[in-house]
Design an enzyme around this catalytic site. Sequence first.
Site, PDB file in Angstrom:
ATOM      1  N   CYS A  55       0.833  -1.213   0.000  1.00  0.00           N
ATOM      2  CA  CYS A  55       0.000   0.000   0.000  1.00  0.00           C
ATOM      3  C   CYS A  55       0.863   1.257   0.000  1.00  0.00           C
ATOM      4  CB  CYS A  55      -0.924   0.018   1.215  1.00  0.00           C
ATOM      5  SG  CYS A  55      -1.994  -1.418   1.314  1.00  0.00           S
ATOM      6  N   ARG A 138      -7.823  -4.586  -3.095  1.00  0.00           N
ATOM      7  CA  ARG A 138      -7.395  -3.413  -3.880  1.00  0.00           C
ATOM      8  C   ARG A 138      -8.385  -3.226  -5.030  1.00  0.00           C
ATOM      9  NH1 ARG A 138      -2.417  -2.638  -1.697  1.00  0.00           N
ATOM     10  NH2 ARG A 138      -1.590  -4.561  -0.824  1.00  0.00           N
TER      11      ARG A 138
HETATM   12  C1  BEZ Z   1       0.588  -4.618   1.860  1.00  0.00           C
HETATM   13  O1  BEZ Z   1       1.783  -4.817   1.884  1.00  0.00           O
HETATM   14  O2  BEZ Z   1       0.095  -3.547   1.478  1.00  0.00           O
HETATM   15  C2  BEZ Z   1      -0.341  -5.707   2.317  1.00  0.00           C
HETATM   16  C3  BEZ Z   1       0.028  -7.007   2.041  1.00  0.00           C
HETATM   17  C4  BEZ Z   1      -0.818  -8.019   2.480  1.00  0.00           C
HETATM   18  C5  BEZ Z   1      -1.986  -7.719   3.153  1.00  0.00           C
HETATM   19  C6  BEZ Z   1      -2.338  -6.391   3.384  1.00  0.00           C
HETATM   20  C7  BEZ Z   1      -1.511  -5.389   2.949  1.00  0.00           C
END
Ligand code: BEZ
Length: 238
Positions: A55, A138
């Site tokens: 993110c 997402r």
């Molecule tokens: C992230 O790195 O943004 C992420 C990865 C797995 C689950 C939730 C967020």
Amino acid sequence: METQNMTENFGMPRIGDKAPAFKAVTTQGPIDFPAQYAGSWVILFSHPADFTPVCTSEFMTFAKMEEQFAQVNCKLVGLSVDGLYSHIAWLRTIKEKIEYKGMKDVEVRFPLVEDITMEVARKYGMIQPGESSTKAVRAVFVIDPKGIIRAIIYYPLSLGRNFDELYRVVVALQTADAFSVATPADWRPGDDVIVPPAGSCGVARERMEGQADMHCYDWFFCTKKLPKEQVLDAILKK
Ligand code: BEZ
């Protein structure tokens, strides 16, 4: 009854639907969505959680491209099921501490919606329990100036989005609207476009091919030239 609840809670708006309305608190103040974006394109996108690496890479990339999207009259709105103070702290950390792929001191100026109750995320089908029932996937909703959903893209938690592709989607939709054409695979401004738009009645191939700059691969597949300058002239904000 159970099925009905599932539909209510996890129903998804579809392409061509009016974007579901909501009012919320954001990092840039209150938002009245999509009403306050009337006349602009807007990308509403969700991310799973603040203070997570994928993110963070996405927010930095999107923030860097905000001006590019603004030039095609497209605004950005982020959302996660975190609270406002988490959002604020995360965005401050990004600005003050994170240097990534040559990007640093990145300020996220577009609103990030607080959605602790998951009300908005549920309305938009961003909670997909098979992936996670506590985080939004997402999701990307491309919404036009009349508040109609024109494209929807979903990615799982582990997969960061391609923001060049999101920009291409906005440009292609605007080009299709401006010139009543469709855009083929991997289309970019300057590439040939498809006429007539997919789904409309066929026009005789001979008639189509008689027109300047037109090429027909078969009776159902005709393209014409559309110079990049013409596309940019139509879509770039004056
Ligand atoms: C992230 O790195 O943004 C992420 C990865 C797995 C689950 C939730 C967020």
